[in-house]
Design a protein around this motif. Structure first.
Motif, mmCIF file in Angstrom:
data_model
loop_
_atom_site.group_PDB
_atom_site.id
_atom_site.type_symbol
_atom_site.label_atom_id
_atom_site.label_comp_id
_atom_site.label_asym_id
_atom_site.label_seq_id
_atom_site.Cartn_x
_atom_site.Cartn_y
_atom_site.Cartn_z
ATOM 1 N N PRO A 1 0.833 -1.222 0.000
ATOM 2 C CA PRO A 1 0.000 0.000 0.000
ATOM 3 C C PRO A 1 0.857 1.257 0.000
ATOM 4 C CG PRO A 1 0.134 -0.905 2.208
ATOM 5 C CD PRO A 1 0.900 -1.856 1.325
ATOM 6 N N ASN A 2 0.290 2.326 -0.508
ATOM 7 C CA ASN A 2 0.985 3.608 -0.545
ATOM 8 C C ASN A 2 0.077 4.697 0.011
ATOM 9 O OD1 ASN A 2 3.652 3.131 -2.264
ATOM 10 N ND2 ASN A 2 2.010 1.932 -3.187
ATOM 11 N N ALA A 3 0.659 5.850 0.290
ATOM 12 C CA ALA A 3 -0.063 6.913 0.987
ATOM 13 C C ALA A 3 -0.999 7.683 0.082
ATOM 14 C CB ALA A 3 0.934 7.878 1.631
ATOM 15 N N ALA A 4 -0.858 7.542 -1.236
ATOM 16 C CA ALA A 4 -1.707 8.293 -2.166
ATOM 17 C C ALA A 4 -1.796 7.505 -3.470
ATOM 18 C CB ALA A 4 -1.151 9.692 -2.404
ATOM 19 N N GLU A 5 -2.579 8.027 -4.381
ATOM 20 C CA GLU A 5 -2.797 7.370 -5.672
ATOM 21 C C GLU A 5 -1.504 7.320 -6.485
ATOM 22 O OE1 GLU A 5 -5.092 8.548 -9.800
ATOM 23 O OE2 GLU A 5 -5.984 9.128 -7.883
ATOM 24 N N ILE A 6 -1.225 6.170 -7.090
ATOM 25 C CA ILE A 6 -0.035 6.006 -7.924
ATOM 26 C C ILE A 6 -0.308 6.626 -9.292
ATOM 27 C CG2 ILE A 6 1.604 4.363 -8.899
ATOM 28 C CD1 ILE A 6 0.685 2.362 -6.765
ATOM 29 N N VAL A 7 0.635 7.453 -9.773
ATOM 30 C CA VAL A 7 0.457 8.085 -11.088
ATOM 31 C C VAL A 7 1.536 7.677 -12.085
ATOM 32 C CG1 VAL A 7 -0.790 10.065 -10.157
ATOM 33 C CG2 VAL A 7 1.699 10.150 -10.310
ATOM 34 N N CYS A 8 2.683 7.172 -11.617
ATOM 35 C CA CYS A 8 3.732 6.708 -12.526
ATOM 36 C C CYS A 8 4.674 5.793 -11.759
ATOM 37 C CB CYS A 8 4.499 7.869 -13.155
ATOM 38 S SG CYS A 8 5.219 9.024 -11.963
ATOM 39 N N SER A 9 5.454 4.995 -12.487
ATOM 40 C CA SER A 9 6.348 4.034 -11.846
ATOM 41 C C SER A 9 7.539 3.752 -12.748
ATOM 42 C CB SER A 9 5.609 2.725 -11.522
ATOM 43 O OG SER A 9 5.129 2.120 -12.713
ATOM 44 N N ALA A 10 8.591 3.220 -12.147
ATOM 45 C CA ALA A 10 9.793 2.820 -12.877
ATOM 46 C C ALA A 10 10.474 1.711 -12.103
ATOM 47 C CB ALA A 10 10.746 4.004 -13.069
ATOM 48 N N VAL A 11 11.192 0.855 -12.820
ATOM 49 C CA VAL A 11 11.902 -0.272 -12.209
ATOM 50 C C VAL A 11 13.366 -0.207 -12.625
ATOM 51 C CG1 VAL A 11 12.117 -2.785 -12.126
ATOM 52 C CG2 VAL A 11 9.868 -1.736 -12.103
ATOM 53 N N SER A 12 14.265 -0.450 -11.686
ATOM 54 C CA SER A 12 15.694 -0.443 -12.003
ATOM 55 C C SER A 12 16.034 -1.599 -12.917
ATOM 56 C CB SER A 12 16.520 -0.526 -10.713
ATOM 57 O OG SER A 12 16.298 -1.765 -10.066
ATOM 58 N N ARG A 13 17.190 -1.523 -13.530
ATOM 59 C CA ARG A 13 17.587 -2.531 -14.514
ATOM 60 C C ARG A 13 17.661 -3.928 -13.910
ATOM 61 N NH1 ARG A 13 22.647 -4.446 -16.509
ATOM 62 N NH2 ARG A 13 22.539 -5.093 -18.691
ATOM 63 N N CYS A 14 18.105 -4.029 -12.656
ATOM 64 C CA CYS A 14 18.184 -5.323 -11.999
ATOM 65 C C CYS A 14 16.846 -5.724 -11.391
ATOM 66 C CB CYS A 14 19.252 -5.296 -10.911
ATOM 67 S SG CYS A 14 18.863 -4.161 -9.558
ATOM 68 N N THR A 15 15.843 -4.844 -11.448
ATOM 69 C CA THR A 15 14.479 -5.013 -10.936
ATOM 70 C C THR A 15 14.433 -5.114 -9.415
ATOM 71 O OG1 THR A 15 14.261 -7.443 -11.014
ATOM 72 C CG2 THR A 15 13.881 -6.230 -13.069
ATOM 73 N N ARG A 16 15.513 -4.755 -8.730
ATOM 74 C CA ARG A 16 15.490 -4.781 -7.265
ATOM 75 C C ARG A 16 14.703 -3.597 -6.708
ATOM 76 N NH1 ARG A 16 20.724 -4.573 -3.121
ATOM 77 N NH2 ARG A 16 19.570 -3.873 -1.303
ATOM 78 N N PHE A 17 14.828 -2.431 -7.348
ATOM 79 C CA PHE A 17 14.200 -1.219 -6.841
ATOM 80 C C PHE A 17 13.023 -0.818 -7.721
ATOM 81 C CE2 PHE A 17 18.735 -0.981 -5.741
ATOM 82 C CZ PHE A 17 18.637 -0.960 -4.348
ATOM 83 N N ILE A 18 11.925 -0.418 -7.077
ATOM 84 C CA ILE A 18 10.724 0.036 -7.769
ATOM 85 C C ILE A 18 10.394 1.430 -7.252
ATOM 86 C CG2 ILE A 18 8.298 -0.422 -8.260
ATOM 87 C CD1 ILE A 18 8.840 -3.355 -7.598
#
Length: 549
Positions: free
Chosen positions: A279-296
């Protein structure tokens, strides 16, 4: 854990001063007119090994040699126009292609040497009134899985497919099977409806902590990312190296990031439940994932940026950005260096994020666990619509022309101006211009591709004379404009080899190792966290005191 933006005035002044000095005389590189493009070329895609360039156009698709631009193969069908294309390497001489045409039909192809084979139609047109329209279709690196966002009338859902790539390559090598073109089917292993985003049938404790999605309008879009293995090893049943094990996604209007485990066969007779929900504190509007996919990284509607660490199973940082504009997109700037070793302790390396706002303003955010997040504004709000950014792409093979890190990004504006920018200090270090009497074909949605292995930029352009003489609706010929960074003395010293693909890294950490790393990080960051908490309480006390006056 929740860090407030911290950028001192001295840091800002230093960065701004350095950027002003370097912006005075930026270098200029000219693209060359390399080849005539097929009619209505709508998309370009490079294979991840850098050997081929694929083109989607009216009548089908074509594959060219990425360096010589020689024609290798094509697949044509009348009254069809390819509008979206994705390409990945599946074997030494095998490549998987995913496409969407102008009618919303998704297809899967296999390219092998000099031929393109159609393997599967994801959503065939049977009843024109009840047809499923695909508006987003991507395949994982290596081609093991595909995800398609589908729509039928007012219904929307996400389909997950397993592609038997090894079977397909074996069948292509068998003359009898390839002659009959009877390929192994690509099963749909999951059909995920938006209702899965509101499921709260977890434990009672989690149910009270989750943020329930309460939107008046049904979701219209789904954003998803394939994720590699990043967690604890359990001995048996390990996935092959580089094969994604899960897909994370969010629906527009949702507060929650959901995960579904990937499988090769359908396991659920009813709608599958998410395996993880963050869960997050507000509505999600965009996202990205690192090349190794460890970080979002998630951009939220209240100008919060949350960076989740999958290895720790918790946010790396949550920080606010002082802007009066909503987020448009996020991008990891130098993730190639930050994530080359997933087993490193959680204290090493700094994550850099480029944040693009709808107003045209661009920020760079530097964050790491236990440290205050720093943010610097790289460009101001656009005063003219022509200055709005249409492309922000990380040039992973080009070392920063000012610093020593992989921090160079390609920026394309709506007015057709192109720049290379160092995202650490905001310096415009290089301007790109088309050949004489040429313009970008479509300024608002440029058709381009970056070849990270051969260090080449491809852009679609048109001649000014043709643009002026053509009437509205006429088909105009377009050209492939090319910039080879290895051939310019200005950029050649800064070209670096791309790090090994995370698909080839057989990495696994035990639960004990992950726990030890986390405890070690917490101990090292105790002083910084205590300082941050003290400052937060001081600001709260000052705010309360001012309100009482």
């Amino acid at each position: 854990m929740y860090n407030i933006k911290s950028s001192t005035s001295s840091e800002m002044a230093s960065v701004s001063g350095s950027a002003r000095k370097l912006r005075k005389k930026p270098l200029v590189l000219k693209l060359t007119n390399a080849s005539q493009l097929p009619q209505n070329t709508n998309c370009l895609a490079c294979s991840d090994d850098g050997r081929y360039l694929c083109l989607g156009h009216a009548g089908g698709l074509s594959v060219w040699c990425a360096t010589t631009l020689n024609h290798e193969a094509q697949w044509l069908q009348e009254r069809l126009e390819i509008t979206c294309l994705h390409m990945t390497t599946t074997g030494e001489t095998f490549y998987l292609l995913a496409s969407i045409d102008d009618m919303g039909v998704a297809r899967v192809f296999m390219f092998n040497l000099e031929c393109i084979y159609p393997f599967s139609v994801i959503n065939s047109l049977e009843d024109i009134n009840k047809r499923n329209v695909c508006f987003n279709f991507e395949i994982s690196e290596g081609g093991d899985y595909g995800a398609a966002s589908m729509r039928c009338n007012t219904d929307i859902w996400l389909d997950i497919y397993y592609f038997p790539v090894e079977d397909w390559m074996r069948e292509l090598k068998d003359p009898k099977l390839s002659a009959n073109m009877k390929w192994s089917p690509a099963p749909r292993v999951n059909k995920i409806m938006p209702s899965a985003a509101t499921m709260t049938d977890f434990s009672n404790m989690l149910t009270h902590c989750l943020v329930l999605d309460d939107t008046n309008e049904p979701p219209r879009h789904c954003t998803y990312h394939f994720l590699l293995k990043c967690g604890h090893s359990h001995g048996q049943n390990k996935p092959k190296s580089g094969c994604p094990i899960t897909v994370c996604f969010w629906w527009n209007g949702s507060y929650n990031l959901l995960y579904h485990m990937l499988s090769k066969t359908t396991k659920f007779k009813q709608e599958p439940q998410p395996s993880v929900l963050w869960p997050n504190a507000a509505e999600i509007v965009c996202s990205a994932v690192s090349r190794c996919t460890r970080f979002i990284a998630l951009g939220l509607s209240n100008t919060l940026v949350c960076v989740w660490d999958r290895l720790a199973g918790a946010p790396l940082s949550v920080c606010t950005l002082s802007t009066d504009s909503a987020f448009l997109r996020l991008q990891f700037a130098d993730y190639c260096l930050a994530c080359t070793d997933i087993t490193q302790t959680l204290t090493t390396g700094e994550i850099r994020l480029v944040v693009v706002c709808k107003s045209g303003a661009v920020y760079i955010m530097n964050t790491r666990r236990g440290k205050a997040t720093r943010s610097v504004q790289l460009s101001q709000r656009s005063k003219d619509s022509g200055d709005m950014l249409t492309v922000t792409a990380s040039v992973a093979f080009l070392r920063g022309l000012v610093g020593k890190q992989l921090t160079t990004s390609l920026l394309v504006h709506r007015n057709g101006k192109m720049f290379m920018q160092d995202v650490v200090n905001g310096a415009t270090v290089c301007a790109l211009i088309p050949p004489t009497n040429h313009l970008l074909a479509t300024h608002c949605t440029p058709v381009y591709a970056l070849n990270v292995k051969q260090h080449i930029l491809y852009m679609q352009g048109v001649q000014e004379s043709t643009l002026c003489s053509s009437s509205i609706g006429d088909e105009r010929p377009s050209q492939l404009l090319v910039l080879r960074f290895d051939e310019h003395d200005v950029t050649k010293p800064y070209v670096v080899s791309q790090p090994q693909s995370p698909r080839l890294q057989a990495i696994s950490v035990t639960g004990e190792e992950a726990c030890n790393d986390y405890l070690h990080e917490r101990a090292l960051s105790m002083e910084e966290r205590h300082k941050s908490i003290t400052q937060t309480w001081k600001r709260l006390q000052e705010t309360v005191a001012s309100d009482l006056q």
